[in-house]
Scaffold this active site. Structure first.
Site, PDB file in Angstrom:
ATOM      1  N   CYS A 151       0.801  -1.235   0.000  1.00  0.00           N
ATOM      2  CA  CYS A 151       0.000   0.000   0.000  1.00  0.00           C
ATOM      3  C   CYS A 151       0.830   1.281   0.000  1.00  0.00           C
ATOM      4  O   CYS A 151       0.877   1.986  -1.001  1.00  0.00           O
ATOM      5  CB  CYS A 151      -0.938   0.007   1.199  1.00  0.00           C
ATOM      6  SG  CYS A 151      -2.160  -1.299   1.110  1.00  0.00           S
TER       7      CYS A 151
HETATM    8  N1  NAD Z   1      -2.907  -5.683   1.892  1.00  0.00           N
HETATM    9  C1  NAD Z   1      -3.352  -4.615   2.523  1.00  0.00           C
HETATM   10  O1  NAD Z   1      -3.006  -4.369   3.666  1.00  0.00           O
HETATM   11  C2  NAD Z   1      -4.335  -3.663   1.848  1.00  0.00           C
HETATM   12  C3  NAD Z   1      -5.007  -2.731   2.632  1.00  0.00           C
HETATM   13  C4  NAD Z   1      -5.919  -1.870   2.049  1.00  0.00           C
HETATM   14  C5  NAD Z   1      -6.106  -1.919   0.675  1.00  0.00           C
HETATM   15  N2  NAD Z   1      -5.423  -2.812  -0.087  1.00  0.00           N
HETATM   16  C6  NAD Z   1      -5.692  -2.829  -1.527  1.00  0.00           C
HETATM   17  O2  NAD Z   1      -6.551  -3.930  -1.800  1.00  0.00           O
HETATM   18  C7  NAD Z   1      -6.255  -4.484  -3.083  1.00  0.00           C
HETATM   19  C8  NAD Z   1      -5.938  -5.976  -2.957  1.00  0.00           C
HETATM   20  O3  NAD Z   1      -4.769  -6.106  -2.174  1.00  0.00           O
HETATM   21  P1  NAD Z   1      -4.351  -7.469  -1.462  1.00  0.00           P
HETATM   22  O4  NAD Z   1      -3.235  -7.118  -0.530  1.00  0.00           O
HETATM   23  O5  NAD Z   1      -5.557  -8.168  -0.949  1.00  0.00           O
HETATM   24  O6  NAD Z   1      -3.781  -8.293  -2.706  1.00  0.00           O
HETATM   25  P2  NAD Z   1      -3.456  -9.868  -2.739  1.00  0.00           P
HETATM   26  O7  NAD Z   1      -2.449 -10.048  -3.804  1.00  0.00           O
HETATM   27  O8  NAD Z   1      -3.185 -10.349  -1.349  1.00  0.00           O
HETATM   28  O9  NAD Z   1      -4.846 -10.532  -3.170  1.00  0.00           O
HETATM   29  C9  NAD Z   1      -5.344 -10.512  -4.450  1.00  0.00           C
HETATM   30  C10 NAD Z   1      -5.975 -11.882  -4.748  1.00  0.00           C
HETATM   31  O10 NAD Z   1      -6.542 -11.807  -6.046  1.00  0.00           O
HETATM   32  C11 NAD Z   1      -6.195 -12.965  -6.785  1.00  0.00           C
HETATM   33  N3  NAD Z   1      -6.182 -12.556  -8.192  1.00  0.00           N
HETATM   34  C12 NAD Z   1      -5.244 -11.825  -8.837  1.00  0.00           C
HETATM   35  N4  NAD Z   1      -5.643 -11.583 -10.101  1.00  0.00           N
HETATM   36  C13 NAD Z   1      -6.849 -12.157 -10.242  1.00  0.00           C
HETATM   37  C14 NAD Z   1      -7.786 -12.223 -11.299  1.00  0.00           C
HETATM   38  N5  NAD Z   1      -7.520 -11.638 -12.463  1.00  0.00           N
HETATM   39  N6  NAD Z   1      -8.933 -12.893 -11.104  1.00  0.00           N
HETATM   40  C15 NAD Z   1      -9.212 -13.473  -9.907  1.00  0.00           C
HETATM   41  N7  NAD Z   1      -8.364 -13.440  -8.860  1.00  0.00           N
HETATM   42  C16 NAD Z   1      -7.200 -12.791  -9.020  1.00  0.00           C
HETATM   43  C17 NAD Z   1      -4.857 -13.396  -6.247  1.00  0.00           C
HETATM   44  O11 NAD Z   1      -4.652 -14.788  -6.429  1.00  0.00           O
HETATM   45  C18 NAD Z   1      -4.981 -13.023  -4.760  1.00  0.00           C
HETATM   46  O12 NAD Z   1      -5.497 -14.113  -4.000  1.00  0.00           O
HETATM   47  C19 NAD Z   1      -5.126  -3.631  -3.647  1.00  0.00           C
HETATM   48  O13 NAD Z   1      -5.674  -2.597  -4.407  1.00  0.00           O
HETATM   49  C20 NAD Z   1      -4.484  -3.062  -2.402  1.00  0.00           C
HETATM   50  O14 NAD Z   1      -3.820  -1.845  -2.669  1.00  0.00           O
HETATM   51  C21 NAD Z   1      -4.542  -3.705   0.478  1.00  0.00           C
END
Ligand code: NAD
Length: 413
Positions: free
Chosen positions: A255
């Site tokens: 992030c």
């Molecule tokens: N991790 C954090 O602390 C956090 C906090 C707030 C916001 N965010 C935001 O949330 C969003 C997701 O982040 P995250 O950390 O959960 O990511 P992540 O990589 O942990 O999770 C994403 C998931 O989506 C799946 N994926 C990827 N491409 C795909 C597709 N085309 N179709 C279906 N599934 C697919 C992956 O296998 C994974 O399980 C981002 O925009 C991030 O900036 C993250």
């Protein structure tokens, strides 16, 4: 729930716990298989929490987009990284929207949770979803609601952290408010998706800039021989108008190092330069090199060179008590130390191996600590006996202010 990662899985579990049946979609079949047997791969959602939900049929996972035809709401929690040219990469989100468009039903609610620049929901997501022939805001509801999860945090959860929602129309906002009210205690409706998108960026820019400010202060204090940690604690006694941030080896995770640059990119379209964001990025990304310089000075004080010294890194995750090493400054510190000829090992109770670096976490005992010329505390995971480290290590560089110092062998950031 589209995307069962650090954001999607806790959110899915929170809805399921509230009694709302959840279908999770992920592109990775092994993740889907694990969820369906109640096994978690995200530390914040232990398997003991997941299993009752899958056993009760409240949470099920799939790789098939066709399964989404039956749901009432689709929440998109997919990665929004930067390309190698540091531009927003919305390919996962827009690819998902394309897959969804051919299955979209009248009356469904679609919410984007991924962090992104203002305008994404209206200008990028809506047109792709409208390839369905349905019109956003008229035939289906569309909203943005930023995820605020802070992995490793236990005092605030997905259910108790207020949830900001902004819909394309008042009816879209209302639909999103009703949905999130099923699982979250406090909902904060705002007037548009753009306000909700910008809210998330403000939160992350705020952290990035304040961390940079205190990192710069740490460098100034270092040169002046002033203890920055004591300065911050003293300033924090002011009951108003001050909020303490701590210095550290640099930013990590998915992030804070990435999201602010979504705004930088969008601002360029308006001929604007986000100078605070750029400057904070510059200061924060210089921290690993500063910290390695400090290790070199500490070794030098013992008439040792970095070249040939054995360094033990404590913590390679980007923050305490998580297993996430994405963008972790520890990786850069290891790289820089190796470039200078150090022999590097690490200990991290949450990260068993770093395959790219060819390293595995070493067992922590007094002998191991004694065997290394310098111990470098990069991430202060709970449960590590810092008093033992202070006692046994020949020399410590503590970038987190956690190691007690009885005989002057601890060098602090
Ligand atoms: N991790 C954090 O602390 C956090 C906090 C707030 C916001 N965010 C935001 O949330 C969003 C997701 O982040 P995250 O950390 O959960 O990511 P992540 O990589 O942990 O999770 C994403 C998931 O989506 C799946 N994926 C990827 N491409 C795909 C597709 N085309 N179709 C279906 N599934 C697919 C992956 O296998 C994974 O399980 C981002 O925009 C991030 O900036 C993250």
């Amino acid at each position: 729930m589209v995307g069962l990662g650090y954001v999607g899985l806790p959110l899915a579990a929170t809805f399921a716990e509230a009694g709302v049946p959840v279908l999770g979609l992920d592109a990775v079949p092994s993740k889907v298989a694990q969820i369906n047997v109640g096994r978690s791969y995200i530390e914040d959602v232990p398997s003991e929490r997941l299993r009752p939900l899958t056993d009760a049929g409240l949470l099920r996972a799939t790789t098939s987009w066709d399964d989404l035809r039956s749901v009432d709401a689709v929440l998109i929690c997919l990665p929004t990284p930067l390309t190698e040219h540091r531009e927003p990469d919305l390919s996962a989100v827009l690819g998902a929207a394309e897959s969804l468009a051919s299955r979209l039903r009248r009356g469904q609610l679609v919410v984007l949770e991924s962090t992104t620049y203002p305008g994404t929901t209206r200008e990028e997501l809506a047109p792709v979803l409208e390839r369905s022939g349905l019109v956003a805001g008229r035939d289906f509801h569309l909203a943005f609601s930023p995820e605020r999860v802070d992995p490793g945090r236990v005092d605030w959860t997905t259910a108790t952290t207020p949830k900001v929602v902004g819909g394309l129309t008042p009816a879209c906002t209302q639909a999103a408010v009703e949905l999130y009210s099923l699982a979250c205690e406090t909902i904060v409706p705002v007037s548009s998706p753009e306000v909700a998108e910008m809210t998330k960026l403000l939160e992350n820019v705020f952290r990035s800039v304040n961390i940079a400010l205190v990192n710069e202060l740490a460098i100034v204090c270092d040169r002046m021989g002033i203890k920055v940690w004591e300065v911050i604690d003293a300033a924090a006694t002011k009951p108003f108008g001050f909020m303490p941030f701590r210095p550290g080896p640099g930013l990590g995770g998915h992030c804070i190092p990435i999201d602010p640059f979504y705004l930088t990119w969008k601002a360029r379209e308006y001929d604007l330069h986000t100078e605070f964001i750029e400057l904070a990025g510059k200061v924060n990304s210089a921290m690993p090199a500063f910290c390695v310089g400090k290790v070199a000075r500490a070794l030098n004080s013992r008439r040792r060179a970095v070249n040939g010294s054995r360094a033990l890194i404590f913590g390679v995750a980007y923050k305490p008590n998580v297993n996430d090493t994405r963008e972790s400054p520890a990786l850069r510190i290891i790289e820089l130390l190796r470039e200078e000829g150090a022999v590097v090992s690490y200990h991290d109770p949450h990260v068993a191996a770093l395959p790219r670096q060819g390293l595995v976490s070493v067992e922590l005992d007094a002998q191991t600590v004694r065997d290394h010329d310098v111990s470098v505390v990069v991430t202060d995971h709970a449960g590590i006996d810092w008093a033992m480290v202070a006692r046994e290590a020949p020399l410590v560089v503590d970038l987190r202010n956690v190691v007690p110092d009885d005989d002057g062998k601890v060098w602090r950031l």
